[in-house]
Design an enzyme around this catalytic site. Sequence first.
Site, mmCIF file in Angstrom:
data_model
loop_
_atom_site.group_PDB
_atom_site.id
_atom_site.type_symbol
_atom_site.label_atom_id
_atom_site.label_comp_id
_atom_site.label_asym_id
_atom_site.label_seq_id
_atom_site.Cartn_x
_atom_site.Cartn_y
_atom_site.Cartn_z
ATOM 1 N N ARG A 244 86.816 13.671 149.781
ATOM 2 C CA ARG A 244 87.257 12.278 149.754
ATOM 3 C C ARG A 244 88.030 11.876 148.502
ATOM 4 O O ARG A 244 89.146 11.337 148.603
ATOM 5 C CB ARG A 244 86.037 11.343 149.916
ATOM 6 C CG ARG A 244 85.409 11.408 151.283
ATOM 7 C CD ARG A 244 84.030 10.750 151.293
ATOM 8 N NE ARG A 244 83.058 11.513 150.486
ATOM 9 C CZ ARG A 244 81.815 11.164 150.285
ATOM 10 N NH1 ARG A 244 81.371 10.035 150.804
ATOM 11 N NH2 ARG A 244 81.003 11.932 149.573
ATOM 12 N N ASP B 297 81.552 10.745 154.743
ATOM 13 C CA ASP B 297 81.815 12.066 154.174
ATOM 14 C C ASP B 297 82.246 13.021 155.297
ATOM 15 O O ASP B 297 81.462 13.299 156.203
ATOM 16 C CB ASP B 297 80.539 12.579 153.507
ATOM 17 C CG ASP B 297 80.803 13.820 152.674
ATOM 18 O OD1 ASP B 297 81.912 14.375 152.773
ATOM 19 O OD2 ASP B 297 79.893 14.211 151.928
ATOM 20 N N CYS C 84 83.335 11.044 144.174
ATOM 21 C CA CYS C 84 82.530 11.327 145.370
ATOM 22 C C CYS C 84 81.500 12.386 144.984
ATOM 23 O O CYS C 84 81.198 12.544 143.791
ATOM 24 C CB CYS C 84 83.393 11.730 146.561
ATOM 25 S SG CYS C 84 84.354 13.233 146.358
HETATM 26 P P1 4NP Z 1 83.123 15.031 149.089
HETATM 27 O O1 4NP Z 1 82.426 15.916 150.242
HETATM 28 O O2 4NP Z 1 82.006 14.389 148.308
HETATM 29 O O3 4NP Z 1 83.941 14.039 149.843
HETATM 30 O O4 4NP Z 1 83.939 15.996 148.265
HETATM 31 C C1 4NP Z 1 81.439 16.859 149.930
HETATM 32 C C2 4NP Z 1 81.827 18.144 149.622
HETATM 33 C C3 4NP Z 1 80.851 19.081 149.309
HETATM 34 C C4 4NP Z 1 79.513 18.720 149.309
HETATM 35 C C5 4NP Z 1 79.140 17.422 149.615
HETATM 36 C C6 4NP Z 1 80.108 16.489 149.932
HETATM 37 N N1 4NP Z 1 78.531 19.686 148.995
HETATM 38 O O5 4NP Z 1 77.341 19.329 149.007
HETATM 39 O O6 4NP Z 1 78.875 20.824 148.702
#
Ligand code: 4NP
Length: 158
Positions: free
Chosen positions: A13, A123, A7
Amino acid sequence: MDILIVCLGNICRSPIAEGILKDKVEKEGLNWIVESAGTNGFHDGEHPHQLSTKICLQNGIDISSQRSRKFIKKDLLEYDLIFAMANDVIFDIQRIAQDEYREEKVQLFLEPLYPGKLQNVPDPWYGTEKDFVEVYALIDKACDAIINQYANHQKQFS
Ligand code: 4NP
C-alpha cells in the site's frame, strides 16, 4: 512539508501511495518531500510487491526504484505529517515511537478523503490483482484529498 506514509510491510500500500502522491506533488509544483515506511520490517530492502509495481506502471507511475524500510522512532521527529494506512498501523507507530509519539502529526491516510469515518485502506497482501487495482483507485482519490487539504496550508509547515 515532509510527509511519511506508513503501512505494515512497506511493499503493497504505502509504496503505491508514495508513487502517486509524489507524482501529484510534482504536477502541482509543491515542494513536499514524500516517503514511505513499514512498521513490521519483514521486507526491509525489498522492492515493492510486483502487483503494486505493475498497477502503478499501468497508470504511468514507476515505483520500481523504491525499497522497503522499517518505520523508526526518529521518524516522528523528522516528518511533519505521518499517514497510516490503517488503525493497526497507528497502534504500531505508537508502540515504536513511545515517548516521541505526536498525536497531532499522525492520522489515517483516508482521513482527508473521508473525514471522521476512521476508514482503513484494505491490505491487498493476501489478495488478487483485482484487489490491487481497487486499492490503487482508492489511494489515488485519497492523494487528491490530501493535496486539496494541505496545499493551501503549506506555509504552516515550511
Ligand atoms: P502492506 O502489505 O502493509 O500494504 O505492505 C503487507 C505486506 C506484507 C505483510 C503484511 C502486509 N507481511 O506481513 O509480510
